[in-house]
Design a protein around this motif. Structure first.
Motif, PDB file in Angstrom:
ATOM      1  N   PRO A 117       5.439  47.594  -3.722  1.00 52.93           N
ATOM      2  CA  PRO A 117       5.530  48.846  -4.158  1.00 52.93           C
ATOM      3  C   PRO A 117       5.181  50.062  -3.192  1.00 52.93           C
ATOM      4  N   GLY A 118       5.842  50.925  -2.990  1.00 57.15           N
ATOM      5  CA  GLY A 118       5.726  51.894  -1.999  1.00 57.15           C
ATOM      6  C   GLY A 118       6.049  51.980  -0.628  1.00 57.15           C
ATOM      7  N   MET A 119       6.451  50.458  -0.282  1.00 60.95           N
ATOM      8  CA  MET A 119       6.713  50.205   0.961  1.00 60.95           C
ATOM      9  C   MET A 119       8.260  50.074   1.399  1.00 60.95           C
ATOM     10  N   ILE A 124      14.773  51.988   3.720  1.00 57.88           N
ATOM     11  CA  ILE A 124      15.700  52.398   3.059  1.00 57.88           C
ATOM     12  C   ILE A 124      15.791  53.977   3.614  1.00 57.88           C
ATOM     13  N   GLY A 125      14.916  54.746   4.144  1.00 57.11           N
ATOM     14  CA  GLY A 125      15.072  56.105   4.703  1.00 57.11           C
ATOM     15  C   GLY A 125      15.616  57.069   3.717  1.00 57.11           C
ATOM     16  N   GLU A 126      15.319  56.795   2.160  1.00 63.73           N
ATOM     17  CA  GLU A 126      15.773  57.786   1.399  1.00 63.73           C
ATOM     18  C   GLU A 126      14.475  57.909   0.420  1.00 63.73           C
ATOM     19  N   THR A 127      14.512  59.210  -0.138  1.00 61.47           N
ATOM     20  CA  THR A 127      13.439  59.773  -1.205  1.00 61.47           C
ATOM     21  C   THR A 127      13.127  58.552  -2.195  1.00 61.47           C
ATOM     22  N   THR A 130      15.227  59.392  -5.907  1.00 60.35           N
ATOM     23  CA  THR A 130      16.555  59.578  -6.032  1.00 60.35           C
ATOM     24  C   THR A 130      17.332  58.447  -6.347  1.00 60.35           C
ATOM     25  N   LEU A 131      16.507  57.171  -6.029  1.00 58.76           N
ATOM     26  CA  LEU A 131      16.961  55.848  -6.443  1.00 58.76           C
ATOM     27  C   LEU A 131      16.597  55.229  -7.616  1.00 58.76           C
ATOM     28  N   ALA A 132      15.314  55.982  -8.301  1.00 60.95           N
ATOM     29  CA  ALA A 132      14.997  55.470  -9.457  1.00 60.95           C
ATOM     30  C   ALA A 132      15.910  55.376 -10.558  1.00 60.95           C
ATOM     31  N   GLY A 133      15.764  54.377 -11.572  1.00 57.02           N
ATOM     32  CA  GLY A 133      16.476  54.610 -12.730  1.00 57.02           C
ATOM     33  C   GLY A 133      16.745  53.084 -13.060  1.00 57.02           C
ATOM     34  N   GLU A 134      17.900  52.830 -14.136  1.00 60.62           N
ATOM     35  CA  GLU A 134      18.135  51.220 -14.647  1.00 60.62           C
ATOM     36  C   GLU A 134      19.046  50.947 -13.908  1.00 60.62           C
ATOM     37  N   ARG A 221       8.272  60.371  -3.233  1.00 55.91           N
ATOM     38  CA  ARG A 221       9.069  59.962  -1.996  1.00 55.91           C
ATOM     39  C   ARG A 221       8.933  58.353  -1.701  1.00 55.91           C
ATOM     40  N   HIS A 222       7.608  57.748  -1.985  1.00 58.84           N
ATOM     41  CA  HIS A 222       7.644  56.478  -1.316  1.00 58.84           C
ATOM     42  C   HIS A 222       7.538  55.514  -2.535  1.00 58.84           C
ATOM     43  N   VAL A 223       7.439  55.902  -3.750  1.00 61.59           N
ATOM     44  CA  VAL A 223       7.299  54.838  -4.871  1.00 61.59           C
ATOM     45  C   VAL A 223       8.579  55.160  -5.721  1.00 61.59           C
ATOM     46  N   GLY A 224       8.710  56.676  -5.879  1.00 60.85           N
ATOM     47  CA  GLY A 224      10.179  56.853  -6.854  1.00 60.85           C
ATOM     48  C   GLY A 224       9.579  57.205  -8.218  1.00 60.85           C
ATOM     49  N   LEU A 225       8.211  57.112  -8.407  1.00 59.52           N
ATOM     50  CA  LEU A 225       7.720  57.204  -9.737  1.00 59.52           C
ATOM     51  C   LEU A 225       6.573  58.138  -9.560  1.00 59.52           C
TER      52      LEU A 225
END
Length: 291
Positions: A117-119, A124-127, A130-134, A221-225
């Motif tokens: 988590p967070g690493m 990925i180089g992406e916030t 923006t990738l969080a979800g199901e 930015r790093h975890v997404g949550l």
């Protein structure tokens, strides 16, 4: 706090819920492999899941969220996740807010990277928010990662040792050109993990050299949550482990208190919001699967 180390979460959450090696007789297997020394601060594990059912589907597997992100490569049949067919052959599996359900058909051949988590951001180089979800983010949606080209190289490398070497080389190359993970984020993640998500965010901020607003930005930015949502995932994950350890004798009331809940209704609400089932239903699931 800067010296707080992150505990090893491999196998306790996420893809680790797939049935382990003792399920070989049933045909569904999961192998985990440790990364090299340079990647251990970032990567939980490499994993391979396979099922050759001889015409029989393996059923449904639960993929519980741990706040982590992964890379996923498919060399078997089409995948169905949360009741929907997943397009493509490679994906970024962003941080999930609740349990995903993977339908395992007649053939399954998956290879994955599970970051801590967070690493994942250096690779990925992406916030991450923006990738969080199901859902899964198809590899072609993030062209700069060149996941489709990597998938083809992996496909033409049939032995597992060769595939893992390719993954190591790919990740090391991306790490070489990436920014470092902020020490404040690492300390915050370690603090929340050590407390199983039970400590308040205010208590965490009180031990940091910066305020809650910066903490929120780092997590997005790093975890997404958010820190609060990530803490809830940790509390529910701890609850699930306590239920597994207790087995048939598990007291759900005692589990709730041990996980930091002061009333059953709050415990049931959080548990169902994350896993989709009540603690009692999950206890039944554990007894059916593990005896």
């Amino acid at each position: 706090m800067s010296g707080v180390a992150q505990p090893d979460l491999a196998g306790s959450t996420g893809i680790g819920n797939l049935r382990p090696a003792q399920a070989v007789a049933a045909g569904l297997t999961l192998e985990r492999h440790a990364p090299g020394a340079a990647l251990r601060p970032y990567v939980q594990c490499y994993w391979q899941a396979s099922w050759w059912g001889g015409g029989e589907p393996a059923g449904m597997e639960l993929l519980h969220p741990d706040g982590a992100t992964g890379l996923l490569f498919n060399f078997g049949g089409a995948l169905e996740r949360n009741g929907e067919r997943v397009r493509g052959d490679c994906w970024v599996d962003g941080p999930k807010r609740c349990t995903a359900r993977l339908a395992v058909g007649e053939t399954l051949d998956l290879l994955g990277v599970r970051f801590l988590p967070g690493m994942a951001f250096p690779f990925i180089g992406e916030t991450l928010s923006t990738l969080a979800g199901e859902g899964l983010t198809p590899g072609d949606a993030l062209r700069r990662l060149e996941l489709e080209a990597l998938h083809e190289r992996l496909r033409h490398t049939p032995d597992l040792a060769g595939r893992l070497a390719l993954l190591e080389d790919y990740l090391l190359a991306r790490l070489h050109h990436s920014e470092r993970v902020p020490s404040g984020l690492m300390a915050s993640l370690g603090w929340l993990q050590q407390h199983h998500g039970q400590g308040s965010i205010a208590a965490l901020v009180g031990e940091l050299p910066f305020g809650q607003r910066r903490l929120e930005r780092l997590f997005q930015r790093h975890v997404g949550l958010s820190p609060k949502r990530y803490a809830r995932l940790l509390r529910v994950a701890h609850s699930r482990e306590l239920i597994k350890q207790g087995g048939a004798a598990a007291s759900l009331t005692d589990t709730a208190f041990a996980a930091g809940y002061f009333d059953q209704s709050h415990f049931i609400h959080d548990f169902k919001a994350v896993t989709g089932v009540t603690p009692g239903d999950y206890l039944d699931h554990v007894q059916r699967r593990y005896g």
